[in-house]
Structures are given as structure tokens and as C-alpha cells.
Design a protein around this motif. Sequence first.
Motif, PDB file in Angstrom:
ATOM      1  N   HIS A   1      11.297 -55.962  16.329  1.00 14.14           N
ATOM      2  CA  HIS A   1      11.311 -57.368  17.134  1.00 14.14           C
ATOM      3  C   HIS A   1       9.957 -58.068  16.934  1.00 14.14           C
ATOM      4  O   HIS A   1       9.046 -57.409  16.274  1.00 14.14           O
ATOM      5  CB  HIS A   1      11.869 -56.887  18.582  1.00 14.14           C
TER       6      HIS A   1
ATOM      7  N   GLU B   1      15.294 -48.853  22.447  1.00 16.51           N
ATOM      8  CA  GLU B   1      14.283 -49.693  22.203  1.00 16.51           C
ATOM      9  C   GLU B   1      14.714 -51.235  22.998  1.00 16.51           C
ATOM     10  O   GLU B   1      16.060 -51.417  23.240  1.00 16.51           O
ATOM     11  CB  GLU B   1      14.359 -50.489  20.831  1.00 16.51           C
TER      12      GLU B   1
ATOM     13  N   ASP C   1      -2.368 -54.421  22.077  1.00 14.11           N
ATOM     14  CA  ASP C   1      -2.270 -53.288  21.765  1.00 14.11           C
ATOM     15  C   ASP C   1      -2.867 -52.383  23.142  1.00 14.11           C
ATOM     16  O   ASP C   1      -3.559 -53.033  23.846  1.00 14.11           O
ATOM     17  CB  ASP C   1      -3.071 -52.693  20.603  1.00 14.11           C
TER      18      ASP C   1
ATOM     19  N   LYS D   1      -1.834 -47.754  10.466  1.00 15.03           N
ATOM     20  CA  LYS D   1      -1.809 -46.849   9.330  1.00 15.03           C
ATOM     21  C   LYS D   1      -1.512 -45.578   9.770  1.00 15.03           C
ATOM     22  O   LYS D   1      -1.443 -44.589   8.602  1.00 15.03           O
ATOM     23  CB  LYS D   1      -3.591 -47.183   8.771  1.00 15.03           C
TER      24      LYS D   1
ATOM     25  N   THR E   1       6.042 -49.138  16.379  1.00 12.47           N
ATOM     26  CA  THR E   1       5.464 -48.238  15.459  1.00 12.47           C
ATOM     27  C   THR E   1       5.743 -47.094  15.548  1.00 12.47           C
ATOM     28  O   THR E   1       6.203 -46.187  14.471  1.00 12.47           O
ATOM     29  CB  THR E   1       3.817 -48.738  15.477  1.00 12.47           C
TER      30      THR E   1
HETATM   31  C1  LIG Z   1      -3.297 -58.046  16.050  1.00 10.29           C
HETATM   32  C2  LIG Z   1      -3.545 -56.583  15.557  1.00 10.29           C
HETATM   33  C3  LIG Z   1      -4.192 -56.118  14.474  1.00 10.29           C
HETATM   34  C4  LIG Z   1      -3.932 -54.764  14.091  1.00 10.29           C
HETATM   35  N1  LIG Z   1      -4.604 -54.393  12.894  1.00 10.29           N
HETATM   36  C5  LIG Z   1      -4.365 -53.094  12.621  1.00 10.29           C
HETATM   37  C6  LIG Z   1      -4.965 -52.721  11.257  1.00 10.29           C
HETATM   38  O1  LIG Z   1      -5.234 -53.659  10.329  1.00 10.29           O
HETATM   39  N2  LIG Z   1      -4.701 -51.534  10.907  1.00 10.29           N
HETATM   40  C7  LIG Z   1      -4.140 -50.493  11.691  1.00 10.29           C
HETATM   41  O2  LIG Z   1      -4.194 -49.254  11.306  1.00 10.29           O
HETATM   42  N3  LIG Z   1      -3.976 -50.808  13.029  1.00 10.29           N
HETATM   43  C8  LIG Z   1      -3.919 -52.169  13.439  1.00 10.29           C
HETATM   44  N4  LIG Z   1      -3.497 -52.521  14.670  1.00 10.29           N
HETATM   45  C9  LIG Z   1      -3.215 -51.435  15.511  1.00 10.29           C
HETATM   46  C10 LIG Z   1      -1.388 -50.953  15.414  1.00 10.29           C
HETATM   47  O3  LIG Z   1      -0.815 -52.365  14.920  1.00 10.29           O
HETATM   48  C11 LIG Z   1      -1.093 -50.503  16.922  1.00 10.29           C
HETATM   49  O4  LIG Z   1      -1.875 -49.494  17.286  1.00 10.29           O
HETATM   50  C12 LIG Z   1       0.262 -49.748  16.684  1.00 10.29           C
HETATM   51  O5  LIG Z   1       0.937 -50.894  16.169  1.00 10.29           O
HETATM   52  C13 LIG Z   1       0.790 -49.470  18.077  1.00 10.29           C
HETATM   53  O6  LIG Z   1       2.111 -48.984  18.050  1.00 10.29           O
HETATM   54  P1  LIG Z   1       2.641 -48.339  19.370  1.00 10.29           P
HETATM   55  O7  LIG Z   1       4.120 -47.671  18.763  1.00 10.29           O
HETATM   56  O8  LIG Z   1       1.837 -47.706  20.409  1.00 10.29           O
HETATM   57  O9  LIG Z   1       3.324 -49.804  20.087  1.00 10.29           O
HETATM   58  P2  LIG Z   1       4.416 -50.836  19.644  1.00 10.29           P
HETATM   59  O10 LIG Z   1       4.687 -50.915  18.165  1.00 10.29           O
HETATM   60  O11 LIG Z   1       4.255 -51.921  20.391  1.00 10.29           O
HETATM   61  O12 LIG Z   1       5.651 -50.075  20.275  1.00 10.29           O
HETATM   62  C14 LIG Z   1       5.860 -49.850  21.469  1.00 10.29           C
HETATM   63  C15 LIG Z   1       7.418 -50.144  21.640  1.00 10.29           C
HETATM   64  O13 LIG Z   1       8.027 -49.492  22.915  1.00 10.29           O
HETATM   65  C16 LIG Z   1       8.897 -50.583  23.290  1.00 10.29           C
HETATM   66  N5  LIG Z   1       9.342 -50.324  24.727  1.00 10.29           N
HETATM   67  C17 LIG Z   1       8.156 -50.380  25.696  1.00 10.29           C
HETATM   68  N6  LIG Z   1       8.603 -50.072  26.681  1.00 10.29           N
HETATM   69  C18 LIG Z   1      10.159 -49.632  26.706  1.00 10.29           C
HETATM   70  C19 LIG Z   1      10.975 -49.515  27.550  1.00 10.29           C
HETATM   71  N7  LIG Z   1      10.982 -49.205  28.951  1.00 10.29           N
HETATM   72  N8  LIG Z   1      12.416 -49.383  26.817  1.00 10.29           N
HETATM   73  C20 LIG Z   1      12.610 -49.124  25.624  1.00 10.29           C
HETATM   74  N9  LIG Z   1      11.630 -49.618  24.834  1.00 10.29           N
HETATM   75  C21 LIG Z   1      10.446 -50.003  25.453  1.00 10.29           C
HETATM   76  C22 LIG Z   1       8.685 -51.844  22.890  1.00 10.29           C
HETATM   77  O14 LIG Z   1       9.525 -52.941  23.094  1.00 10.29           O
HETATM   78  C23 LIG Z   1       7.777 -51.570  21.447  1.00 10.29           C
HETATM   79  O15 LIG Z   1       8.886 -51.654  20.612  1.00 10.29           O
HETATM   80  C24 LIG Z   1      -3.497 -53.995  15.000  1.00 10.29           C
HETATM   81  C25 LIG Z   1      -2.862 -54.249  16.208  1.00 10.29           C
HETATM   82  C26 LIG Z   1      -2.843 -55.662  16.585  1.00 10.29           C
HETATM   83  C27 LIG Z   1      -2.075 -55.935  17.920  1.00 10.29           C
END
Ligand SMILES: Cc1cc2nc3c(=O)[nH]c(=O)nc-3n(C[C@H](O)[C@H](O)[C@H](O)COP(=O)(O)OP(=O)(O)OC[C@H]3O[C@@H](n4cnc5c(N)ncnc54)[C@H](O)[C@@H]3O)c2cc1C
Length: 396
Positions: free
Chosen positions: A50, A44, A325, A355, A23
Motif C-alpha cells: 500500500h 495487514e 519511520d 536494505k 517491509t
Molecule cells: C523517506 C524514507 C527514506 C528512507 N530511505 C532509506 C534508504 O535509502 N535505505 C534504507 O535502507 N532505508 C531507508 N529508509 C528506512 C526504511 O524504509 C524503513 O526503516 C523500513 O521501511 C521500515 O519498515 P517497517 O516494516 O518497520 O515499517 P513499514 O514498512 O511501514 O511496515 C509496517 C506495516 O505494519 C502495518 N500495520 C501497522 N499496524 C497494524 C495493525 N494494527 N494491523 C495490521 N497492520 C498494521 C502497516 O500498515 C505497515 O504496512 C527510509 C525511510 C523513509 C521513510
Amino acid sequence: MQPRAQTTVEDIETDIAVVGLGTMGAMSLWRIARHGGRSVVGVEQYGAAHSHGSFTGESRVFRTAYHEGTRYVPTLLRARELWHELEADSGRSLLLQVGTLTVGYAEDAAVRNVIDSVREYDLPHELLDTAQLRERYPQHAVNEDNVGVLDVFGGGMRPELSVLSALEQAERFGARVLTHEQVIDISVDGAARVTVTTNRRTIRARAVVVAQGSWAKRLSPELRRIISVQPLPLTWFMPHHLEMFTPDRFPAFIRDEGGVHFFGAPSLDGYSLKVTPRRFHDPVADVDDVPKFITPDRLSEIGRLAQSFFPDLNPEPVHSSVHHDAFTVDKVPVVDVDATGSVLTLTGFSGHGFKLAPAIGEIAEQFAFGEAMTHMADDYSIAAHVARLERGADCL
Ligand SMILES: Cc1cc2nc3c(=O)[nH]c(=O)nc-3n(C[C@H](O)[C@H](O)[C@H](O)COP(=O)(O)OP(=O)(O)OC[C@H]3O[C@@H](n4cnc5c(N)ncnc54)[C@H](O)[C@@H]3O)c2cc1C
């Protein structure tokens, strides 16, 4: 699931590297590439958009009247503008403005935050008393003294399509996207150059955005105290009368009742709707420990509760899945620039980050170009999180 093993390829020199293209990483890459003038490479461990990240599960709820506190409203309003920009760039509909309905008790802290948000920021909304709620939204079982707040700017988002769109647009604006490549080390040398070592090569960059989500603790020991990996369920149910739950009649929703927190979205697939509790499992030590499924007993319990909120639902989930998360103790995200000024860490979005994502990407853009970072807060830093833990911060 382990990322694919890879053979060695050529090293890369770049201005900016982005680690993790889920995200926040995808949005960061898009904003930085769109700004132009600096080379940017994203890495990634899995493929583009993915199925292992926190962004999976068909839909996300968008809201501007915010349960988590009015402090986030300016960031949410900026995110809303940027969502529309990504829609314009990609030619896709990503944020469906069908409204988000909060149902609860006026004295609950979360409902108070929603009402304070609409008043303080003059957000378009409707306040509904118990009788109006029952009349307007017969899909909901409305309890005595329940009130409703319809956040007109709210709605549903398409998370997988949004991540893919951000990556496609980043590439269109010149970013390089490396997939199926795992970062195994990030180190800053004396001249504030950062070396990102992957399982295939070395990437040298002037600055790095680290957006590893639930994997953040693996490479960053300082996050181990403040981040927990929280499994989160999703469940979908079939209504007997689908026509009552289509986006034109049924807004996204959040309900808090007797300590139970449910949220969901209107039917997007033409036969079921997402109605799901916030939590079903204690935090786990690592992403690999996230349970793969919800037990039958727990699914029956979720079905019983879902039907108590929406009597028209068949209580047997037609589909369910387990996600995760990175959570902080008070659900305040981690947005931190290290002492050298060359590493920006983004994690800890605590179940409410999707969001916000394009506005967080904009913070990464400002970091990459040495601009003042808007929508930052002092308590987002790692040091502030540690200090709050030491003071014994309460969980939300
Ligand atoms: C079931 C659920 C419902 C939710 N509902 C809502 C909602 O309704 N509204 C809202 O606003 N939020 C919602 N959220 C929260 C929101 O989806 C998350 O806060 C957000 O997607 C987090 O994004 P991120 O980039 O931190 O993690 P991610 O999207 O998981 O991205 C992390 C990325 O880093 C990559 N990565 C990690 N380590 C490495 C490495 N060593 N080398 C290369 N790549 C790596 C991973 O593969 C992944 O692609 C929800 C979450 C969940 C799980």
C-alpha cells in the motif's frame, strides 16, 4: 487514513502469525513460508504493498560500507545475498547494483565508519581524493578536502516492488495474506499461545511476529518510551542534462556537509532524480500527525541546498512527498523476543532499515523455527533500549 471497516469472518488457528505486512512483515512472511513445514498467516491493515508505509517513495539506497557503524556490515552482506534470492524467486530486478558514493570529510564520524567498513570487511570499493572526485563525478559540486568512497556493492532498491514480491512469493510458498484487516489486540495466554484479535476475527497462533513500523506504539505500551514517529521528506529534481544522472553514470549517493545530510538515487523515471534531505520536521506523537506536505518555503530551501550539491539541477522540486519511520534515539533497531518466547517485535529501523529487511526476515524465520537467531545484538532488545535511555543515550 483509516483502514476500511470490515464484516466478521471465520477465526483462524495457525502456527505463526505476522502482524503488519510492510517491509519487515513481508520479508518475515516470505522467509517463514519459504522455510516450509509451518502454517503462517500475515495480517495487514491496508492492501498489499500500500501507499501508507515506510517503504514508499520509488527507491531506497543500498550500502554495505556503513555510516551507522561497522557492526551492521555482516547483516548487510547477508541481506545482499537474500535480496538476490528474492530476485531469483520473483524473477524481478529489485537491487540495482550501481554503487553508492559517499562524499564528505575524512574526519567526519560517518565517513570514518564507511572507510572502516571497507577495510575491516574487505568490501569492494574505490577511495577518491578531491581531484579524482571532481574528475570522475562532475555532477557533484565537490568542496575542497571532500573525499569520496564508492561502495561497489551499493546501489538502488525498488521498495514497493520488493514488498509486493515478498508477499507474492510468501503466498506461492503457502502463506495466507489477509489485507484490509486491522489488528486491535495481541495477548499471550498462560500456555504461550498468542491471540491476535483483528477487527474481523480472532487468530490463535503458537508464535507471532509483530512488525508494525511507525504504528508500533499503538499496541505496545512498552515501546512508547523508546520509539518516536519521525516524518521524513522526499524530493525529486529535474537536471538540465539528464544523461549525466542515469544509473550507468551516476551512483546512489550520500553527502554530509555543514550539518546537512542529503542522499539520493540516479534517475529511474527518465526525467528526474531523487535528491533529498534526511529530516525536515520534529518527531510527531502518532502516524496520523505526520504532515501531509512540505511547505513551499521549506521546499525552496531544500531546492537551494540540492542545487548547491548538484549545480545542474533545476532547484524547483518536480515532485515531493512526506513519509515516516519509527526511530530510536540512537538509530539502533528494536528486535526483541518477549519473556514467553512467543512474540518477536520488529520496529525502530530509524530511516535505515529497508536494505536490511530480508536479513531481519531471516531473524523472524529463525525465531519461528526455534533456531538460533543470527545477526541479533544484545542492544536490540526493548530492555536494552530502555536502559540506554535511562543512561541518557545521545542521539546520532
Ligand atoms: C523517506 C524514507 C527514506 C528512507 N530511505 C532509506 C534508504 O535509502 N535505505 C534504507 O535502507 N532505508 C531507508 N529508509 C528506512 C526504511 O524504509 C524503513 O526503516 C523500513 O521501511 C521500515 O519498515 P517497517 O516494516 O518497520 O515499517 P513499514 O514498512 O511501514 O511496515 C509496517 C506495516 O505494519 C502495518 N500495520 C501497522 N499496524 C497494524 C495493525 N494494527 N494491523 C495490521 N497492520 C498494521 C502497516 O500498515 C505497515 O504496512 C527510509 C525511510 C523513509 C521513510
